[in-house]
Design a protein around this motif. Structure first.
Motif, PDB file in Angstrom:
ATOM      1  N   GLY A 158       0.804  -1.233   0.000  1.00 18.52           N
ATOM      2  CA  GLY A 158       0.000   0.000   0.000  1.00 18.52           C
ATOM      3  C   GLY A 158       0.829   1.271   0.000  1.00 18.52           C
ATOM      4  N   THR A 159       2.149   1.151   0.247  1.00 18.04           N
ATOM      5  CA  THR A 159       3.005   2.352   0.216  1.00 18.04           C
ATOM      6  C   THR A 159       3.879   2.374  -1.031  1.00 18.04           C
ATOM      7  OG1 THR A 159       4.676   1.144   1.470  1.00 18.04           O
ATOM      8  CG2 THR A 159       3.148   2.526   2.738  1.00 18.04           C
ATOM      9  N   GLY A 160       3.640   1.459  -1.948  1.00 14.71           N
ATOM     10  CA  GLY A 160       4.504   1.338  -3.131  1.00 14.71           C
ATOM     11  C   GLY A 160       4.132   2.318  -4.230  1.00 14.71           C
ATOM     12  N   ASP A 161       4.932   2.284  -5.276  1.00 14.35           N
ATOM     13  CA  ASP A 161       4.763   3.192  -6.419  1.00 14.35           C
ATOM     14  C   ASP A 161       3.399   3.008  -7.102  1.00 14.35           C
ATOM     15  OD1 ASP A 161       5.948   4.966  -8.522  1.00 14.35           O
ATOM     16  OD2 ASP A 161       5.600   3.180  -9.739  1.00 14.35           O
ATOM     17  N   ARG A 172       5.506  -3.085   5.302  1.00 19.90           N
ATOM     18  CA  ARG A 172       6.358  -3.181   6.499  1.00 19.90           C
ATOM     19  C   ARG A 172       6.557  -1.833   7.170  1.00 19.90           C
ATOM     20  NH1 ARG A 172      11.234  -5.786   3.402  1.00 19.90           N
ATOM     21  NH2 ARG A 172      10.574  -3.988   2.183  1.00 19.90           N
ATOM     22  N   ALA A 173       6.257  -0.747   6.459  1.00 15.15           N
ATOM     23  CA  ALA A 173       6.506   0.601   6.992  1.00 15.15           C
ATOM     24  C   ALA A 173       5.810   0.785   8.336  1.00 15.15           C
ATOM     25  CB  ALA A 173       5.991   1.632   5.999  1.00 15.15           C
ATOM     26  N   ASP A 174       6.468   1.570   9.204  1.00 11.59           N
ATOM     27  CA  ASP A 174       5.925   1.813  10.536  1.00 11.59           C
ATOM     28  C   ASP A 174       4.983   3.020  10.450  1.00 11.59           C
ATOM     29  OD1 ASP A 174       5.501   1.759  13.194  1.00 11.59           O
ATOM     30  OD2 ASP A 174       7.405   2.700  13.753  1.00 11.59           O
ATOM     31  N   LYS A 214       0.796  -7.649 -12.561  1.00 11.96           N
ATOM     32  CA  LYS A 214       1.794  -8.226 -13.454  1.00 11.96           C
ATOM     33  C   LYS A 214       3.179  -7.902 -12.907  1.00 11.96           C
ATOM     34  CE  LYS A 214       3.603  -5.206 -16.877  1.00 11.96           C
ATOM     35  NZ  LYS A 214       3.780  -4.686 -18.185  1.00 11.96           N
ATOM     36  N   PRO A 215       4.256  -8.556 -13.177  1.00  8.21           N
ATOM     37  CA  PRO A 215       4.312  -9.670 -14.109  1.00  8.21           C
ATOM     38  C   PRO A 215       3.852 -10.974 -13.462  1.00  8.21           C
ATOM     39  CG  PRO A 215       6.508  -9.229 -13.251  1.00  8.21           C
ATOM     40  CD  PRO A 215       5.586  -8.233 -12.627  1.00  8.21           C
ATOM     41  N   PHE A 216       3.058 -11.744 -14.228  1.00  3.86           N
ATOM     42  CA  PHE A 216       2.637 -13.029 -13.695  1.00  3.86           C
ATOM     43  C   PHE A 216       3.609 -14.082 -14.219  1.00  3.86           C
ATOM     44  CE2 PHE A 216       0.168 -16.722 -12.722  1.00  3.86           C
ATOM     45  CZ  PHE A 216      -0.423 -16.372 -11.523  1.00  3.86           C
ATOM     46  N   ALA A 255      -8.370   2.805 -16.425  1.00  9.73           N
ATOM     47  CA  ALA A 255      -8.369   1.338 -16.375  1.00  9.73           C
ATOM     48  C   ALA A 255      -8.418   0.821 -14.932  1.00  9.73           C
ATOM     49  CB  ALA A 255      -7.129   0.814 -17.082  1.00  9.73           C
ATOM     50  N   TYR A 256      -7.653   1.441 -14.043  1.00 10.65           N
ATOM     51  CA  TYR A 256      -7.616   0.916 -12.673  1.00 10.65           C
ATOM     52  C   TYR A 256      -8.950   1.123 -11.957  1.00 10.65           C
ATOM     53  CZ  TYR A 256      -2.853  -0.679 -12.653  1.00 10.65           C
ATOM     54  OH  TYR A 256      -1.727  -1.399 -12.914  1.00 10.65           O
ATOM     55  N   GLU A 257      -9.609   2.252 -12.225  1.00  5.77           N
ATOM     56  CA  GLU A 257     -10.919   2.475 -11.594  1.00  5.77           C
ATOM     57  C   GLU A 257     -11.887   1.365 -11.994  1.00  5.77           C
ATOM     58  OE1 GLU A 257     -12.518   6.591 -11.920  1.00  5.77           O
ATOM     59  OE2 GLU A 257     -10.598   6.985 -12.874  1.00  5.77           O
TER      60      GLU A 257
HETATM   61  P1  NAP Z   1       7.428  -0.782  -5.044  1.00  9.29           P
HETATM   62  O1  NAP Z   1       7.306   0.681  -5.282  1.00  9.29           O
HETATM   63  O2  NAP Z   1       8.792  -1.373  -4.894  1.00  9.29           O
HETATM   64  O3  NAP Z   1       6.580  -1.099  -3.729  1.00  9.29           O
HETATM   65  C1  NAP Z   1       6.576  -2.351  -3.114  1.00  9.29           C
HETATM   66  C2  NAP Z   1       5.587  -2.340  -1.975  1.00  9.29           C
HETATM   67  O4  NAP Z   1       5.647  -3.605  -1.320  1.00  9.29           O
HETATM   68  C3  NAP Z   1       5.890  -1.297  -0.914  1.00  9.29           C
HETATM   69  O5  NAP Z   1       4.679  -0.835  -0.350  1.00  9.29           O
HETATM   70  C4  NAP Z   1       6.667  -2.102   0.128  1.00  9.29           C
HETATM   71  O6  NAP Z   1       6.552  -1.456   1.382  1.00  9.29           O
HETATM   72  C5  NAP Z   1       5.921  -3.423   0.072  1.00  9.29           C
HETATM   73  N1  NAP Z   1       6.706  -4.564   0.511  1.00  9.29           N
HETATM   74  C6  NAP Z   1       7.949  -4.933   0.098  1.00  9.29           C
HETATM   75  N2  NAP Z   1       8.350  -6.048   0.759  1.00  9.29           N
HETATM   76  C7  NAP Z   1       7.344  -6.379   1.602  1.00  9.29           C
HETATM   77  C8  NAP Z   1       7.153  -7.413   2.536  1.00  9.29           C
HETATM   78  N3  NAP Z   1       8.092  -8.340   2.775  1.00  9.29           N
HETATM   79  N4  NAP Z   1       5.995  -7.465   3.205  1.00  9.29           N
HETATM   80  C9  NAP Z   1       5.020  -6.537   3.015  1.00  9.29           C
HETATM   81  N5  NAP Z   1       5.149  -5.529   2.138  1.00  9.29           N
HETATM   82  C10 NAP Z   1       6.290  -5.450   1.442  1.00  9.29           C
HETATM   83  O7  NAP Z   1       6.703  -1.629  -6.164  1.00  9.29           O
HETATM   84  P2  NAP Z   1       5.519  -1.160  -7.128  1.00  9.29           P
HETATM   85  O8  NAP Z   1       6.114  -0.432  -8.282  1.00  9.29           O
HETATM   86  O9  NAP Z   1       4.457  -0.490  -6.340  1.00  9.29           O
HETATM   87  O10 NAP Z   1       5.020  -2.556  -7.709  1.00  9.29           O
HETATM   88  C11 NAP Z   1       4.190  -3.442  -6.974  1.00  9.29           C
HETATM   89  C12 NAP Z   1       3.775  -4.594  -7.887  1.00  9.29           C
HETATM   90  O11 NAP Z   1       3.051  -4.064  -8.980  1.00  9.29           O
HETATM   91  C13 NAP Z   1       4.945  -5.350  -8.503  1.00  9.29           C
HETATM   92  O12 NAP Z   1       4.567  -6.695  -8.686  1.00  9.29           O
HETATM   93  C14 NAP Z   1       5.117  -4.668  -9.858  1.00  9.29           C
HETATM   94  O13 NAP Z   1       5.717  -5.526 -10.795  1.00  9.29           O
HETATM   95  C15 NAP Z   1       3.674  -4.407 -10.208  1.00  9.29           C
HETATM   96  N6  NAP Z   1       3.482  -3.315 -11.161  1.00  9.29           N
HETATM   97  C16 NAP Z   1       3.911  -2.069 -10.898  1.00  9.29           C
HETATM   98  C17 NAP Z   1       3.687  -1.052 -11.816  1.00  9.29           C
HETATM   99  C18 NAP Z   1       4.116   0.359 -11.543  1.00  9.29           C
HETATM  100  O14 NAP Z   1       3.828   1.213 -12.388  1.00  9.29           O
HETATM  101  N7  NAP Z   1       4.753   0.654 -10.442  1.00  9.29           N
HETATM  102  C19 NAP Z   1       3.013  -1.328 -13.018  1.00  9.29           C
HETATM  103  C20 NAP Z   1       2.551  -2.629 -13.246  1.00  9.29           C
HETATM  104  C21 NAP Z   1       2.793  -3.603 -12.318  1.00  9.29           C
HETATM  105  P3  NAP Z   1       7.576  -1.728   2.595  1.00  9.29           P
HETATM  106  O15 NAP Z   1       8.956  -1.625   2.024  1.00  9.29           O
HETATM  107  O16 NAP Z   1       7.235  -0.678   3.591  1.00  9.29           O
HETATM  108  O17 NAP Z   1       7.258  -3.084   3.108  1.00  9.29           O
END
Ligand code: NAP
Length: 484
Positions: free
Chosen positions: A18-21, A51-53, A148-150, A412-414
């Protein structure tokens, strides 16, 4: 025309990662837009997990900033944002650990629709599924959304499918290919199966060939590490372009229902001939005065990963035998554009004589930008001087045809997230579909690896390597120009 918002039942959506890109750029802004549209009713909640606090307040601040940055620049009422943020919560959880899981289970309301969005690295999918099961959250009603990627080949996709299948039924799995959520992509089906006009001509007897182009102007950006292990074939061709191909080439499903549609798509993938090495061109973008080339970009001076791929495909079935499909995708090309062109055959005989020139109808479906479609129709060139013919487009740009409603089209995401809540899997990939796509892709990549195939360099701002142009020239055809 009036936009209709069909309400969905109240839900709890847990976003792992939930905190990712992806959450920041796509998922959270999409949820906010659905909230503003009135689709996310009172009682629905979004729970971030990573994992973020963070606590709930910290996650609300994170989300506020995400929406301010990525909310499409559309004006919104700050009070609506405050109300949306009230629906947010956060749990600190490690997908590989034991802490936090019981807290999450306590937060979820029994009897409500519960969806778990796996927006984390694929290596964590199985771990998450197992813990959801162990902590009592994997109920027959829960839904799993997978990004994805699956997999990166058939073996890894199978392993992922098996790890998910241990705890969830296929009917609970929503594998995202966000291309399927695009309005124009769904329109492909509406155009084909909602009109009498096209379907009778939609076969090898009338269609000369079909082109699918997905071109980007950007390079690999900050994803160099990931991209270099993947390449255009895995990142784009195996999923997005393959899905477009399926929708264009499939037989009419008996109804617009998830398994009926996905059965037909699967048949297309299974009917694909193996691709001859001479029918594929791989490329890598070169440096410019201002910009680094692909290898410098990914920091790997000997990289043989392709940032461009073009290929000629044949589908061995009654409908398409003899009609080639040309697909290409790449980075740092001339323009950002995605389009499908259905190029019809010339008339069997020209009553106007050779001076009228050669003409053919082309139906172009523009996925982006400028979403819409046009049909090239041959008419008489105005004025005296005999029967000279000219091709003009019958143009339907959605923004013009639908007026203000076009601005309200959900992204698309909506759409995809709301389909998860509705329990509609039509726009999601089924496990066997993904495996079939990898089974077709694997031998191609294995062949490149065995031959240590070197991609051809191409200029930034071009249409790709010269050989990709030759791929069509040698068949007496040409690619449509890549332009925005
Ligand atoms: P990201 O920015 O690296 O974020 C990863 C997320 O996962 C963070 O919230 C991270 O937070 C959390 N995380 C990492 N290790 C964890 C663990 N052990 N337990 C719980 N949470 C954990 O990655 P992203 O770009 O958002 O991508 C997420 C997924 O979507 C990937 O499968 C990626 O291939 C796919 N995707 C992304 C995009 C895109 O545009 N970004 C597009 C299509 C598909 P913490 O570090 O705080 O745990």
């Amino acid at each position: 025309m009036v936009s209709r918002v069909i309400p969905v039942d109240t839900f709890d959506l847990v976003i792992f990662g939930g905190t990712g890109d992806l959450a920041r750029r796509k998922i959270l802004p999409a949820l906010f837009r659905r909230f503003v549209a009135g689709q996310m009713g009172p009682g629905s909640r979004v729970i971030g997990a990573a994992r973020a606090d963070l606590d709930a307040e910290g996650y609300r601040q994170f989300t506020r900033e995400a929406i301010e940055e990525f909310g499409n620049g559309k004006a919104y009422d700050p009070k609506e944002l405050d109300a949306f943020l009230e629906a947010l919560d956060f749990v600190t959880i490690d997908a590989l650990g034991e802490d936090g899981w019981a807290d999450l289970a306590k937060l979820l309301d029994v009897g409500k629709i519960t969806a778990f969005y796996f927006s984390v690295a694929p290596r964590l999918f199985g771990e998450l599924a197992e813990r959801l099961h162990r902590f009592g959250m994997a109920t027959p009603d829960s839904r799993i959304v997978i990004e994805k990627p699956f997999g990166r080949d058939l073996a890894s996709a199978r392993a992922l499918n098996e790890s998910l299948a241990q705890h969830f039924d296929e009917s609970q799995l929503y594998r995202i290919d966000h291309y399927l959520g695009k309005e124009t992509v769904q329109n492909l089906m509406a155009v084909r199966f909602g009109n009498m006009l096209f379907e009778p001509l939609w076969n090898a007897q009338y269609v000369d060939h079909i082109q699918i182009t997905v071109a980007e102007t950007v390079g690999v950006g900050g994803r160099g590490d990931y991209y270099d292990r993947s390449g255009a074939m895995r990142d784009m061709m195996q999923n997005h372009l393959m899905q477009l191909l399926c929708l264009i080439a499939m037989e009419p499903p008996a109804k617009f229902d998830p398994d009926a549609v996905r059965d037909e798509k699967l048949k297309v993938i299974r009917a694909l001939d193996p691709v001859e090495p001479g029918d594929i061109v791989r490329g890598q973008y070169s440096e410019t005065e201002e910009l680094p080339g692909y290898r410098a970009h990914v920091g790997h001076p000997d990289s043989r990963t392709e940032s461009f791929v073009a290929m000629k495909l044949k589908i061995s079935n009654w409908r398409w035998a003899g009609t080639p499909f040309y697909l290409r995708t790449g980075k740092r090309l001339r323009a950002r554009t995605s389009e499908i062109a259905v190029v019809f055959k010339e008339t069997p005989h020209s009553i106007f004589g050779p001076e009228a020139g050669r003409h053919r109808n082309i139906l172009t479906i523009r996925l982006q930008p400028n979403e819409g479609m046009d049909l090239g129709v041959t008419i008489k060139e105005p004025g005296p001087g005999g029967m000279r013919l000219v091709d003009v487009p019958l143009d339907m740009t959605f923004a013009d045809a639908l007026g203000p409603d076009a601005e309200d089209i959900p992204d698309a995401y909506e759409r995809l997230i709301m389909d998860v809540i509705r329990g509609n899997q039509t726009l999601f990939m089924r496990g066997d579909e993904v495996e079939a796509a990898w089974a077709w892709t694997d031998p191609i990549i294995e062949d490149w690896e065995a031959r240590r195939d070197e991609p051809q360099p191409y200029d930034t701002g071009s249409s790709g390597p010269d050989d990709s142009l030759a791929l069509m020239f040698r068949d007496g055809r040409r690619w449509r120009e890549i332009r925005a």
